[in-house]
Scaffold this motif. Sequence first.
Motif, short mmCIF file in Angstrom:
data_model
loop_
_atom_site.label_atom_id
_atom_site.label_comp_id
_atom_site.label_asym_id
_atom_site.label_seq_id
_atom_site.Cartn_x
_atom_site.Cartn_y
_atom_site.Cartn_z
N VAL A 154 -11.19 -1.01 -5.31
CA VAL A 154 -11.51 0.42 -5.26
C VAL A 154 -10.42 1.19 -4.51
CG1 VAL A 154 -13.13 2.10 -4.28
CG2 VAL A 154 -13.99 0.15 -5.56
N LEU A 155 -10.01 0.68 -3.36
CA LEU A 155 -8.97 1.38 -2.58
C LEU A 155 -7.66 1.45 -3.34
CD1 LEU A 155 -9.58 0.15 1.07
CD2 LEU A 155 -9.95 2.43 0.14
N ASN A 156 -7.30 0.38 -4.02
CA ASN A 156 -6.06 0.39 -4.78
C ASN A 156 -6.13 1.31 -5.99
OD1 ASN A 156 -3.99 -1.39 -3.56
ND2 ASN A 156 -5.73 -2.77 -3.53
N HIS A 191 -14.72 -16.91 -6.05
CA HIS A 191 -13.87 -15.75 -6.38
C HIS A 191 -12.43 -15.95 -5.93
CE1 HIS A 191 -17.59 -13.71 -7.35
NE2 HIS A 191 -18.05 -13.97 -6.15
N ILE A 192 -11.93 -17.18 -6.00
CA ILE A 192 -10.59 -17.47 -5.48
C ILE A 192 -9.50 -16.88 -6.37
CG2 ILE A 192 -10.20 -19.73 -6.52
CD1 ILE A 192 -9.30 -20.49 -3.55
N VAL A 193 -9.71 -16.86 -7.68
CA VAL A 193 -8.69 -16.30 -8.58
C VAL A 193 -8.59 -14.79 -8.39
CG1 VAL A 193 -8.04 -16.01 -11.00
CG2 VAL A 193 -9.02 -18.17 -10.23
N TRP A 194 -9.72 -14.14 -8.30
CA TRP A 194 -9.75 -12.70 -8.08
C TRP A 194 -9.10 -12.36 -6.73
CZ3 TRP A 194 -14.94 -9.57 -7.50
CH2 TRP A 194 -14.67 -8.20 -7.55
N SER A 195 -9.39 -13.16 -5.71
CA SER A 195 -8.80 -12.93 -4.39
C SER A 195 -7.29 -13.13 -4.41
CB SER A 195 -9.43 -13.87 -3.37
OG SER A 195 -10.81 -13.66 -3.27
N THR A 225 -3.88 -3.64 -0.33
CA THR A 225 -4.01 -2.50 0.56
C THR A 225 -4.83 -2.90 1.78
OG1 THR A 225 -3.94 -0.99 -1.30
CG2 THR A 225 -4.80 -0.11 0.76
N CYS A 226 -4.31 -2.57 2.94
CA CYS A 226 -4.96 -2.90 4.22
C CYS A 226 -5.23 -4.40 4.36
CB CYS A 226 -6.26 -2.11 4.39
SG CYS A 226 -6.06 -0.34 4.37
N CYS A 227 -4.50 -5.22 3.67
CA CYS A 227 -4.62 -6.69 3.71
C CYS A 227 -6.01 -7.18 3.29
CB CYS A 227 -4.28 -7.24 5.08
SG CYS A 227 -2.56 -7.02 5.52
N LEU A 228 -6.74 -6.36 2.54
CA LEU A 228 -8.08 -6.78 2.10
C LEU A 228 -8.01 -7.95 1.11
CD1 LEU A 228 -9.97 -3.41 1.68
CD2 LEU A 228 -10.32 -5.16 3.41
N LEU A 277 -15.16 -7.95 -0.29
CA LEU A 277 -13.80 -7.56 0.09
C LEU A 277 -12.93 -7.32 -1.14
CD1 LEU A 277 -13.25 -9.97 3.09
CD2 LEU A 277 -13.42 -7.48 3.20
N ASN A 278 -13.12 -8.11 -2.18
CA ASN A 278 -12.36 -7.90 -3.42
C ASN A 278 -12.72 -6.57 -4.07
OD1 ASN A 278 -10.66 -10.18 -3.69
ND2 ASN A 278 -12.41 -11.43 -4.25
N ILE A 279 -13.99 -6.22 -4.05
CA ILE A 279 -14.41 -4.93 -4.61
C ILE A 279 -13.76 -3.79 -3.84
CG2 ILE A 279 -16.40 -3.39 -4.92
CD1 ILE A 279 -18.02 -5.93 -5.64
N TRP A 280 -13.80 -3.87 -2.51
CA TRP A 280 -13.19 -2.82 -1.70
C TRP A 280 -11.69 -2.73 -1.92
CZ3 TRP A 280 -15.02 1.32 0.34
CH2 TRP A 280 -16.36 1.38 0.71
#
Length: 140
Positions: A112-114, A57-61, A70-73, A106-109
């Motif tokens: 969602v937060l953004n 998931h490096i591209v998504w990250s 947000t929050c450095c996630l 972490l990407n999902i969170w």
Amino acid sequence: MDHSSQPFFSGTHTREPASFEVLKEEHEVSVLGGPQSSMQERTTVINIQPETAVPDHIVWSLFNTIFFNTCCLGFVAFAYSVKSRDRKMVGDVIGAQTYGSTAKCLNIWALVLNLLVIIGTVVTVIVIVVTSVYRFPGGY
């Protein structure tokens, strides 16, 4: 005196064929279909496993790091993605899957937060515009 016919060292010497000569002879005998030698033919099977598909998931990250951090996630997810890729290169599939699933979570969170921040911002702007229009109907 002819030195080529005499051995350099005195005494009797027996010359054993080198191992590659024995293998060459066995190969020639097996190819020609002659009688088998006393040594059994050994076959070595090398099992090369195809590269297992472990998503990192490096591209998504990276996308979340640049746009939705947000929050450095996004940055933390990117770090776990790099760790997952490193584990995959070393051949540690279990470690790569663990780091990859953490990066995915972490990407999902982060996403969602953004999205909540964006939706909250849009709703706040709409509320401010609507209340200002009704408060001051003719303008300022």
